[in-house]
Motif scaffolding. Structure first.
Motif, mmCIF file in Angstrom:
data_model
loop_
_atom_site.group_PDB
_atom_site.id
_atom_site.type_symbol
_atom_site.label_atom_id
_atom_site.label_comp_id
_atom_site.label_asym_id
_atom_site.label_seq_id
_atom_site.Cartn_x
_atom_site.Cartn_y
_atom_site.Cartn_z
ATOM 1 N N GLY A 317 0.651 -1.359 0.098
ATOM 2 C CA GLY A 317 0.062 0.179 0.133
ATOM 3 C C GLY A 317 0.788 1.226 -0.062
ATOM 4 N N GLY A 318 2.028 1.118 -0.326
ATOM 5 C CA GLY A 318 3.176 2.363 -0.283
ATOM 6 C C GLY A 318 3.267 2.808 0.907
ATOM 7 N N ILE A 319 3.261 2.087 1.824
ATOM 8 C CA ILE A 319 3.619 2.484 3.386
ATOM 9 C C ILE A 319 4.958 1.961 3.723
ATOM 10 C CG2 ILE A 319 2.733 2.550 5.718
ATOM 11 C CD1 ILE A 319 0.078 1.914 4.886
ATOM 12 N N ARG A 320 5.805 2.810 4.619
ATOM 13 C CA ARG A 320 7.019 2.543 5.054
ATOM 14 C C ARG A 320 6.780 2.703 6.459
ATOM 15 N NH1 ARG A 320 10.963 5.610 2.244
ATOM 16 N NH2 ARG A 320 10.916 3.848 0.795
ATOM 17 N N CYS A 321 7.174 1.626 7.209
ATOM 18 C CA CYS A 321 7.095 1.691 8.671
ATOM 19 C C CYS A 321 8.635 1.708 9.276
ATOM 20 C CB CYS A 321 6.750 0.175 9.094
ATOM 21 S SG CYS A 321 6.593 0.228 11.060
ATOM 22 N N LEU A 322 8.856 2.648 10.377
ATOM 23 C CA LEU A 322 10.071 3.234 10.978
ATOM 24 C C LEU A 322 10.227 2.853 12.039
ATOM 25 C CD1 LEU A 322 9.560 5.541 8.430
ATOM 26 C CD2 LEU A 322 12.017 5.232 8.348
ATOM 27 N N ARG A 323 11.203 2.366 12.772
ATOM 28 C CA ARG A 323 11.363 2.739 14.313
ATOM 29 C C ARG A 323 12.422 3.738 14.524
ATOM 30 N NH1 ARG A 323 11.611 -0.770 20.050
ATOM 31 N NH2 ARG A 323 12.623 1.089 20.986
ATOM 32 N N GLU A 324 12.311 4.881 15.043
ATOM 33 C CA GLU A 324 13.341 5.892 15.219
ATOM 34 C C GLU A 324 13.303 5.973 16.842
ATOM 35 O OE1 GLU A 324 12.292 9.246 12.961
ATOM 36 O OE2 GLU A 324 13.336 8.188 11.121
ATOM 37 N N TYR A 325 14.375 5.272 17.390
ATOM 38 C CA TYR A 325 14.698 5.119 19.039
ATOM 39 C C TYR A 325 13.335 4.944 19.723
ATOM 40 C CZ TYR A 325 19.040 6.868 17.319
ATOM 41 O OH TYR A 325 20.133 7.026 16.671
ATOM 42 N N GLY A 326 12.618 5.809 20.341
ATOM 43 C CA GLY A 326 11.395 5.623 20.973
ATOM 44 C C GLY A 326 10.070 5.895 20.263
#
Length: 471
Positions: A317-326
């Protein structure tokens, strides 16, 4: 109104608020016993309930003679009831071949497209569908075999809003045998679709083989599957409501993006975590059907305290998931450019302007002082000996190879390493503001550290105080 099934239909409609007096209902009529019984029952109730009806029939073009006969039967029966009837003849075989589509999916797409359009033309606010209890049992079994979760096991809903109309299923608690008997008692004509016996359709295999086989072990299996759908539906509705409340409570919204603190997401019950992630995905994109359970689990586990501090994955679906520290971020990749824009704001000596570094969201206030009367109150403030500075100064974002001689440390350190040490989210690093002098020497990373250059002392005759504001 003494007919038991008509009474049952009226009670079901009232219980689920399927219509109100004055509503116009488009009735989808295939010509089979279920939809013909539905049209007859709704017509019998129409005067008392204050509703108006329009029948709609689709000839998909698969079974030439059989389909033409079905269309004629529906038109004749609707006319006998005095109900307007809209029909369409399609060439689905050609459409499917040209577009290389799944037969049943293409038929459903074109059928509903016609129903929505016809409802709009007639001002109908409801579309009545003839799915019954046996259909519900088949649907639940099909989804169970395919590995559905609670939402899938809830089966078809009695009422669902879609494209500005309500899809209603008044027969969802009635059995096929009762509807056949109703047609016989009221001498209602109907057609039998020969394709219902074709086992290359998964639903037909479930109806003809799988459910009858399993009924050897539980003769009440269809009823059990219907109850499962009702229980799962109610619990699914409650869970969806809970997820919606948590979405409003902890999800921060930006254009094309949703953010959640990792500790808040991982602190929820695991069932709510999954629901919330699905809600976020659906909020950002209408094309999330291909996002799998394992993808949702990967995103959920990425918020765990034991997961890596930085992480990313591309979902469907054109979605990017990211974790950036907290922080967990879900970003629609079409919402913003991938590359950061370069910026460079100039500070001339003696300027009393406030610098608005708009791409970064930061601003800087300049104060020219006689002496350094105090120490910086925080890392968001820095003092410089004006005589030791090379003007003009620049507020810019980083470039490859940027290094700073950090106050209190020997030698220099990469800005990239400083960002990692200070846990600056990767998404913020490209636009993060830096203060440099006219020779390109890095003086200060606002909010992090300053360099040892141009420190004010007792001999300083003029001091520049710069206060950074991160909005």
């Amino acid at each position: 109104m003494n007919e038991p099934l008509q009474l049952e239909l009226a009670k079901e409609a009232a219980a689920h608020g399927m219509w109100e007096e004055g509503d116009k209902i488009l009735v989808a009529v295939s010509g089979g016993p279920d939809s013909m019984a539905l049209l007859h029952m709704l017509h019998a109730l129409s005067l008392e309930q204050g509703i108006k009806l329009v029948a709609a029939h689709v000839n998909h073009g698969f079974r030439a003679e059989e389909s033409a006969f079905e269309l004629e039967v529906v038109q004749t029966f609707a006319a006998s009831l005095g109900v307007p009837c809209e029909t369409i003849v399609m060439d689905l075989p050609t459409y499917i071949e040209e577009n290389r589509l799944n037969l049943q999916a293409a038929a459903r797409e074109k059928r509903y497209e016609f129903l929505y359009r016809t409802a709009a033309e007639h001002g109908a606010t409801r579309i009545a569908l003839a799915h019954h209890a046996d259909d519900q049992a088949e649907t639940v079994m099909m989804r169970l075999i395919r590995g559905a979760g609670l939402s899938g096991l809830s089966g078809m809903s009695s009422v669902r809003r879609e494209k500005n109309v309500q899809l209603i299923r008044p027969l969802l608690r009635m059995n096929k045998s009762d509807l056949l008997r109703y047609c016989e008692e009221h001498e209602i004509p109907y057609c039998v679709d020969s394709s219902n016996l074709a086992r290359y359709y998964f639903r037909n295999t479930v109806r003809l083989d799988i459910i009858p086989y399993l009924m050897q072990f539980n003769p009440q299996l269809p009823q059990s599957l219907q109850r499962l759908a009702e229980v799962a539906g109610a619990e699914d509705e409650w869970m969806e409501q809970q997820a919606g409340e948590w979405f409003s409570r902890i999800v921060r919204l930006e254009e094309g993006e949703c953010q959640v603190e990792c500790r808040e997401l991982s602190g929820l019950h695991v069932a709510l975590q999954r629901r919330l992630i699905k809600l976020i995905l659906n909020y950002l994109s209408q094309d999330t059907e291909n996002i799998t359970y394992s993808a949702v689990e990967t995103m959920r586990q990425a918020a765990s305290p034991h997961a890596p501090a930085t992480w990313r994955m591309d979902a469907a679906g054109g979605i990017r998931c990211l974790r950036e520290y907290g922080v967990m971020r879900w970003v629609h990749t079409n919402a913003r450019p991938v590359m950061a824009s370069r910026y460079d704001y100039v500070i001339e000596q003696g300027s009393d302007d406030r610098i608005e570094a708009e791409p970064s969201g930061w601003s800087f206030r300049l104060d020219w002082l006689g002496t350094a009367a105090e120490r910086p109150s925080s890392r968001m403030e820095a003092y410089f000996d004006v005589a030791a500075l090379v003007f003009p100064l620049h507020v810019r974002n980083r470039v490859p190879g940027d290094r700073i001689h950090v106050l209190g440390l020997n030698g220099s350190k990469k800005v990239q390493d400083m960002f990692v040490d200070e846990k600056v989210p990767p998404s913020r690093r490209e636009l993060y503001p830096l203060l440099c002098d006219g020779d390109g020497k890095l003086l200060w990373i606002p909010g992090i550290r300053r360099s040892a250059h141009a420190l004010p002392g007792s001999g300083s005759t003029q001091v520049l105080r710069i206060t950074a504001l991160n909005e």
